[in-house]
Design a protein around this motif. Structure first.
Motif, short mmCIF file in Angstrom:
data_model
loop_
_atom_site.label_atom_id
_atom_site.label_comp_id
_atom_site.label_asym_id
_atom_site.label_seq_id
_atom_site.Cartn_x
_atom_site.Cartn_y
_atom_site.Cartn_z
N GLN A 105 11.11 14.81 0.49
CA GLN A 105 10.52 14.69 -0.84
C GLN A 105 10.04 16.03 -1.40
OE1 GLN A 105 12.07 11.63 -1.03
NE2 GLN A 105 10.62 11.61 -2.70
N THR B 25 1.99 9.84 0.80
CA THR B 25 1.49 8.69 0.06
C THR B 25 1.94 7.35 0.65
OG1 THR B 25 3.37 8.61 -1.48
CG2 THR B 25 1.54 10.09 -2.06
N VAL C 123 1.82 1.79 11.99
CA VAL C 123 1.98 0.36 11.72
C VAL C 123 2.21 0.16 10.23
CG1 VAL C 123 0.65 -0.45 13.68
CG2 VAL C 123 -0.52 0.04 11.55
N GLU D 292 -3.34 5.05 12.49
CA GLU D 292 -3.75 6.43 12.77
C GLU D 292 -5.20 6.55 13.22
OE1 GLU D 292 -1.81 5.34 10.46
OE2 GLU D 292 -0.02 6.59 10.48
N ASP E 168 4.90 8.01 11.45
CA ASP E 168 5.73 7.26 10.50
C ASP E 168 6.23 5.99 11.18
OD1 ASP E 168 7.94 6.57 8.51
OD2 ASP E 168 7.23 8.47 7.67
N SER F 292 11.34 7.60 -0.74
CA SER F 292 12.37 7.41 0.29
C SER F 292 12.24 6.06 0.97
CB SER F 292 12.28 8.54 1.32
OG SER F 292 11.09 8.42 2.07
N ASN G 261 6.83 11.83 3.61
CA ASN G 261 8.16 12.39 3.83
C ASN G 261 8.33 13.69 3.06
OD1 ASN G 261 10.70 12.44 4.96
ND2 ASN G 261 11.40 10.53 4.07
N ARG H 271 0.82 -1.22 0.00
CA ARG H 271 0.00 0.00 0.00
C ARG H 271 0.85 1.27 0.00
NH1 ARG H 271 -2.00 -0.78 6.26
NH2 ARG H 271 -0.33 0.43 7.20
N GLN I 113 10.90 19.53 -9.74
CA GLN I 113 12.02 18.89 -9.03
C GLN I 113 13.02 18.15 -9.92
OE1 GLN I 113 9.03 17.57 -6.15
NE2 GLN I 113 10.62 17.68 -4.61
N HIS J 99 13.11 8.03 -10.52
CA HIS J 99 12.60 7.11 -9.50
C HIS J 99 13.29 5.77 -9.71
CE1 HIS J 99 8.78 9.41 -8.30
NE2 HIS J 99 9.47 10.20 -9.09
N ASN K 6 16.98 16.54 -3.22
CA ASN K 6 16.18 17.71 -2.86
C ASN K 6 16.97 18.79 -2.10
OD1 ASN K 6 13.77 17.37 -4.26
ND2 ASN K 6 13.11 15.79 -2.80
#
Ligand SMILES: Nc1nc2c(c(=O)[nH]1)N[C@H]1C(S)=C(S)[C@@H](COP(=O)(O)OP(=O)(O)OC[C@H]3O[C@@H](n4cnc5c(=O)[nH]c(N)nc54)[C@H](O)[C@@H]3O)O[C@H]1N2
Ligand SMILES: Nc1nc2c(c(=O)[nH]1)N[C@H]1C(S)=C(S)[C@@H](COP(=O)(O)OP(=O)(O)OC[C@H]3O[C@@H](n4cnc5c(=O)[nH]c(N)nc54)[C@H](O)[C@@H]3O)O[C@H]1N2
Ligand SMILES: [Mo]
Length: 746
Positions: free
Chosen positions: A429, A119, A470, A504, A453, A639, A424, A16, A735, A632, A719
Motif C-alpha cells: 500500500q 489500518t 486474529v 496483539e 497479520d 488489499s 500492508n 473493524r 499515489q 478504491h 504501487n
C-alpha cells in the motif's frame, strides 16, 4: 443470543477494517463455524438509515475463515523478503523480540523505533496504539502524523477554515438544487452507510447530480448522474476556470466574499501582504497575462470549454448547490490545490453556512465521543509525515523540516526497529513497491521488522518475526463510524481463533513483562477489561449509552436524532461576533502563513493550478504517455479480500483503457498488457472502454503485489508504478499520479 430457523446462533457484530461502512453484520454460527453473514435491511429499522453491508461485508467469513491463514509465530530464515520462515513457539517469539528491542533501543536510541501506518484494526483497541503505548513507557519512538487517506485535503481544509469540521448533516442535501460530486465515488468507496442513502433520496427528489471523475464510476451509473471526465490531477485548473466564469458572468457572491473571506481581491488581502497576488488577480491574469478561461483549462484538463462554462453557471445559479469532494482528487501531486480550489468555489457562490449548500473540504462532522486507549505522551519529540517512512529508513540524514520533520531539525537515527501491525503499507500500500522491497531487503538498514497479520501478505513476507493475528470474527472490539454515522458499534466474537493466533495485546503484554513494564502497560487489565473501561469512560461523556452488556448484545447503539447540522451557519451570519476559527477570523483564500513560509518546491499562498509532476503537462510523457489513475474498488478494502477469489467477479483486476489508446497498441478486450514506467512493470488484462478519457488508464489500487522471477508484477498492484514523491505542503502521498506506457504481451 438469537437463533435462526436452522438453529444457528446469530451474533451481531461490526467490521473493524478501514472501510468507512461499519455495517451491522450478523454471523450465523453453527458447530463453531460461520455458515453465512447477513445484515440489517430497511425493514429492520424503520425511520433509520439501515446499516446495510455490501458484498464485502457479506463475504467476510469467506475471506477470513479459511486455510490461507497464518497459524503460528514464525521467524525468518533466508533472505529478507524471500518469504521463508520457520515455526517457533510464542515464548521464543517474545524472547527474540525482547532481545532485538533492547539491543536496538540501547544502540540507536528511541528515535530508531517506528510503528508503521496500518489500518487493518480500525477500532478502539488497536494494535498500533498498543505498541505506541508500550514504546512511550520505554523511552519513546519516532512518531508520525497525517494519513494516506486525507493527506492533502485535511491540512488544506485546516489552512482555509482553521478546522477540518466542514461537514453538514447529509440530510441537508435534500435542500440542494444541484449536487456536484467531485472525485467522489460513494457507490463503491464506502465512507459510511448514509452517503448513498441520502444521495439516492436526493436523486429521487429530482435534484440534478454531476460527477467529476476521470472514470465513469459506479456512482455515475447508480445515480444516473452527468459524468464530467477530466485528466487526473488537473482539477485545480478546472476549478480555476469555473471561478473565472463565475466572476466574469457576475455570478459571484460579493457580499459573502467581502464579509467572510481573506484575499479574494486586493482590497481584502491582509495589510502586510497588499503587494501579493490576490485570487482575482490570478484568475484574470493581472500579473501573468493569462486569464484562466475555459479555453485555457480545456487544454489542460481535456474538458471542453463549453462544458466548463455550463457547469460553472449551473453550479453558481442553482441556489443552494453542494460541491462535495471525495478524496480521490487529492491523492495527487499538488493534491492540496484541488481541495483549496473547491473551497474557493464554495465561497465564491456563497454556499457556505446554508442548508443545501456545502462548505467543501474534508467534511468531517463532530460526532459523539469515541472510546480510545488513554494516551501516554511520547517522551521522544521527533515525528515525520506517515508517507515519508521509507526516507526515514534510507535517507534519514537528509530529512529536514522542509520534508515534514517536526520536533527538531534532523532525525537522530534511521528507523531500525519497525512494527507493522495489521497493515500492508510496508510494501503493498506504500508508493513504489519495488524500491521499497529493495530497501527492506537490505537488513543492515532497518534491522528488525515485526509483522502481525492474518495472511502472508506482500508486507508479511518482509517480516523478521511474523506473528499470526486474529480476525474481527475471532475477538472483541469497539468500533465507531466515519463521518455521518451516529452510532457506536460492538465487534462481537463469533468463532474461536484458528491455530495459535493471538490478538496483539497478548504478546505485547508478555513483552512488557520482559521489559519490566508489565504493570504499567496492562494496569492489570485483560483485553475484555480494557474494552469495558474504555466504554465506561465514553459513557461518562455520552450518558445516553446503555450499560456495557446491553450494548454488546445489541451490536450497535444508535444515538437519538439531532437536528440537522449546517457547518458555519453562525459564522456566515455574523463573522465579526462569530469569527471563523482561523488566525484572521476569515476563510483564508489567501494564506498569510503560506506566504511567509519556505517550501521545498513552489507552493502558492492561494488556490491555483500548478502543473503537477506526472500530470498531463509533464515532459516525462514523451516516454510514458499515459496517465494511470487508481481508485478504491468495491471488490476490496485496500488489499483486504484481495486473496479471496470468490469476490474476483465484482471487478476483476484489469486496466481500463480507451479504444483510441488500445487500438494503436494492438490491444483488444481481455488481452494481456504490460504496464511499465521507470519504477516498475506489471502485467494485467485490458478492459477496452470509453469509460475513461483517451490518454488515461485506470487500475484499481490494492491488488496483491506478486513479482515474478524477472521482477514483473503479476498481481496488478498499482504501487509498482507509483512513487515515494510527496506533496509540497502536507507531505502527502501522490499515489494517484502516475505516468506509464502500455504494450501488448504476446
Ligand atoms: N470499497 C471500498 N471502500 C472504501 C475503501 C476501499 O478500499 N474499498 N477504502 C476506504 C478508505 S481508507 C478511504 S481513505 C476512502 C477513499 O476514498 P477516496 O479517496 O474518495 O477514493 P478513491 O477511489 O481513491 O477516489 C474517489 C474517486 O476519485 C477519482 N479520482 C482519481 N483521481 C482523480 C482526479 O485527479 N480528479 C478527480 N476529479 N477524480 C479523481 C477516482 O477515479 C475515484 O472514482 O474509501 C474508504 N472506503
Ligand atoms: N496506490 C495507492 N495506494 C494506496 C491508496 C491508494 O488510493 N492508491 N490508498 C491509501 C489509503 S487511503 C490507505 S488507508 C492505505 C491502507 O493501508 P493498509 O492499512 O496498510 O491497508 P490494508 O490492505 O487494509 O491492510 C490491512 C492489513 O491488516 C490485515 N488484517 C485485517 N484484519 C486484521 C486483524 O484483525 N488483525 C491483524 N493483525 N491484521 C488484520 C489484513 O490482512 C491486511 O494485510 O493504503 C493507501 N495506499
Ligand atoms: Mo484511507
Amino acid at each position: 443470543m438469537a437463533e435462526s430457523d436452522t438453529g444457528a446462533r446469530i451474533i451481531p457484530t461490526t467490521g473493524r477494517n478501514n472501510c468507512g461502512g461499519r455495517c451491522l453484520l450478523y454471523a450465523h454460527v453453527r458447530d463453531g463455524k460461520i455458515e453465512k453473514m447477513t445484515t440489517e435491511t430497511a425493514s429492520d429499522c424503520p425511520g433509520e438509515v439501515p446499516l446495510s453491508a455490501c458484498v464485502r461485508g457479506l463475504s467476510y467469513h469467506t475471506t477470513y475463515e479459511n486455510d490461507r491463514r497464518l497459524l503460528y509465530p514464525m521467524l525468518r530464515v533466508g533472505e529478507r523478503g524471500e518469504g521463508r520462515f520457520v515455526r517457533i513457539g510464542w515464548d521464543e517469539a517474545v524472547e527474540r523480540l525482547a532481545e532485538q528491542w533492547k539491543r536496538i533501543r540501547d544502540s540507536f536510541g528511541p528515535g530508531s523505533r517506528y510503528v508503521n501506518y496500518a489500518t487493518g484494526v480500525s477500532a478502539a483497541f488497536r494494535p498500533t496504539a498498543l505498541a505506541r503505548r508500550l514504546l512511550s513507557l520505554d523511552g519513546g519512538y519516532l512518531s508520525s502524523y497525517n494519513s494516506y487517506s486525507t493527506a492533502c485535503i485535511e491540512p488544506a481544509t485546516r489552512l482555509m477554515y482553521g478546522t477540518p469540521e466542514t461537514g453538514s448533516s447529509p440530510e441537508t442535501w435534500l435542500d440542494s438544487r444541484f449536487i456536484l460530486l467531485w472525485g467522489h465515488n460513494p457507490a463503491e468507496t464506502r465512507f459510511d452507510c448514509s452517503t448513498m442513502y441520502w444521495l439516492q433520496r436526493a436523486r429521487k427528489k429530482g435534484i440534478p447530480i454531476a460527477v467529476v471523475d476521470p472514470r465513469r464510476s459506479a456512482t455515475v451509473r447508480a445515480l444516473d448522474a452527468e459524468w464530467i471526465p477530466l485528466r487526473p490531477a488537473t482539477d485545480s485548473a478546472l476549478l480555476d476556470a469555473m471561478a473565472w466564469v463565475i466572476w466574469t458572468e457576475g455570478l459571484a457572491d460579493r457580499d459573502f466574499l467581502d464579509r467572510c473571506c481573506l484575499g479574494f481581491d486586493r482590497e481584502h488581502l491582509p495589510p502586510e501582504w497588499r503587494k501579493a497576488e490576490s485570487v482575482l488577480d490570478y484568475l484574470t491574469g493581472a500579473r501573468d497575462g493569462v486569464p484562466k478561461t475555459p479555453a485555457w483549462a480545456e487544454a489542460i484538463t481535456g474538458v471542453p470549454a463549453d462544458t466548463i462554462r455550463s457547469l460553472a453557471v449551473r453550479y453558481a445559479t442553482a441556489k443552494p448547490a453542494a460541491l462535495i469532494q471525495g478524496w480521490g482528487a487529492q491523492r495527487h501531486s499538488y493534491g492540496e490545490q484541488s481541495a483549496r480550489g473547491a473551497i474557493l468555489l464554495c465561497c465564491m457562490t456563497g454556499n457556505v453556512g446554508v442548508s443545501g449548500g456545502w462548505a467543501g473540504g474534508v467534511g468531517y462532522l463532530r460526532g459523539h465521543a469515541e472510546p480510545a486507549l488513554p494516551a501516554i505522551p511520547n517522551p521522544y519529540p521527533l515525528s515525520i509525515p506517515v508517507f515519508r517512512w521509507t526516507d526515514a529508513v534510507d535517507d534519514w540524514r537528509s530529512l529536514t523540516p522542509l520534508d515534514g520533520v517536526r520536533g527538531g531539525d534532523r532525525l537522530e537515527s534511521g528507523i531500525k526497529l519497525l512494527l507493522n501491525l495489521a497493515g500492508n503499507c510496508l510494501i503493498n500500500q506504500h508508493g513504489d513497491a519495488n524500491r521499497t522491497a529493495a530497501l527492506l531487503r537490505d537488513a543492515s538498514k532497518c534491522e528488525f521488522i515485526v509483522c502481525s497479520d492474518l495472511f502472508l501478505t506482500a508486507s508479511a513476507r518482509f517480516a523478521d518475526l511474523l506473528l499470526p493475528g486474529v480476525s474481527f470474527l475471532e475477538s472483541e472490539n469497539i468500533t465507531a463510524p466515519w463521518l455521518w454515522g451516529d452510532f457506536l458499534g460492538f465487534n462481537n466474537k463469533a468463532v474461536e481463533p484458528p491455530g495459535e493466533c493471538r490478538f496483539e495485546y497478548e504478546w505485547l503484554s508478555a513483552l512488557a513483562e520482559k521489559l519490566g513494564l508489565g504493570a504499567a502497560f496492562t494496569l492489570g487489565r485483560s483485553h475484555a477489561d480494557w474494552l469495558r473501561a474504555m466504554y465506561e469512560e465514553t459513557r461518562r461523556r455520552e450518558p445516553e449509552l446503555p450499560d456495557y452488556d446491553s450494548f454488546r448484545a445489541m451490536g450497535v447503539f444508535r444515538y437519538s436524532k439531532r437536528p440537522p447540522h449546517v457547518a458555519f451557519r453562525e459564522n456566515r451570519l455574523d463573522p465579526d461576533r462569530c469569527p471563523f476559527p482561523t488566525r484572521s477570523g476569515k476563510i483564508e483564500l489567501f494564506s498569510p502563513a503560506i506566504a511567509g513560509a519556505a517550501f521545498r518546491e513552489y507552493f502558492p499562498p492561494i488556490p491555483r493550478y500548478v502543473p503537477p509532476s506526472e500530470g498531463p503537462q509533464d515532459a516525462l510523457r514523451e516516454r510514458f504517455p499515459l496517465q494511470v489513475v487508481g481508485w478504491h474498488t468495491l471488490r476490496r478494502c485496500h488489499s483486504i479480500h484481495g486473496n479471496n477469489p470468490a469476490l474476483e467477479h465484482i471487478e476483476p483486476q484489469r486496466l481500463w483503457m480507451h479504444p483510441r489508446d488500445a487500438a494503436p497498441r494492438g490491444l483488444s478486450e481481455g488481452d494481456a498488457a504490460e504496464v511499465r514506467n521507470g519504477r516498475g512493470r506489471l502485467r494485467v488484462p485490458v478492459h477496452v472502454t470509453e469509460d475513461v478519457l483517451p490518454g488515461v488508464c485506470a487500475l484499481s489500487q490494492g491488488a496483491w503485489y506478486a513479482p515474478d522471477a524477472g521482477g514483473t508484477d503479476t498481481g496488478g498492484c498499482i504501487n509498482v508504478l507509483t512513487s515515494w514523491r510527496d506533496t509540497p505542503y502536507s507531505h502527502g502521498n501522490t499515489q494517484h499520479s502516475v505516468l506509464a506506457e502500455v504494450r501488448a504481451v504476446l
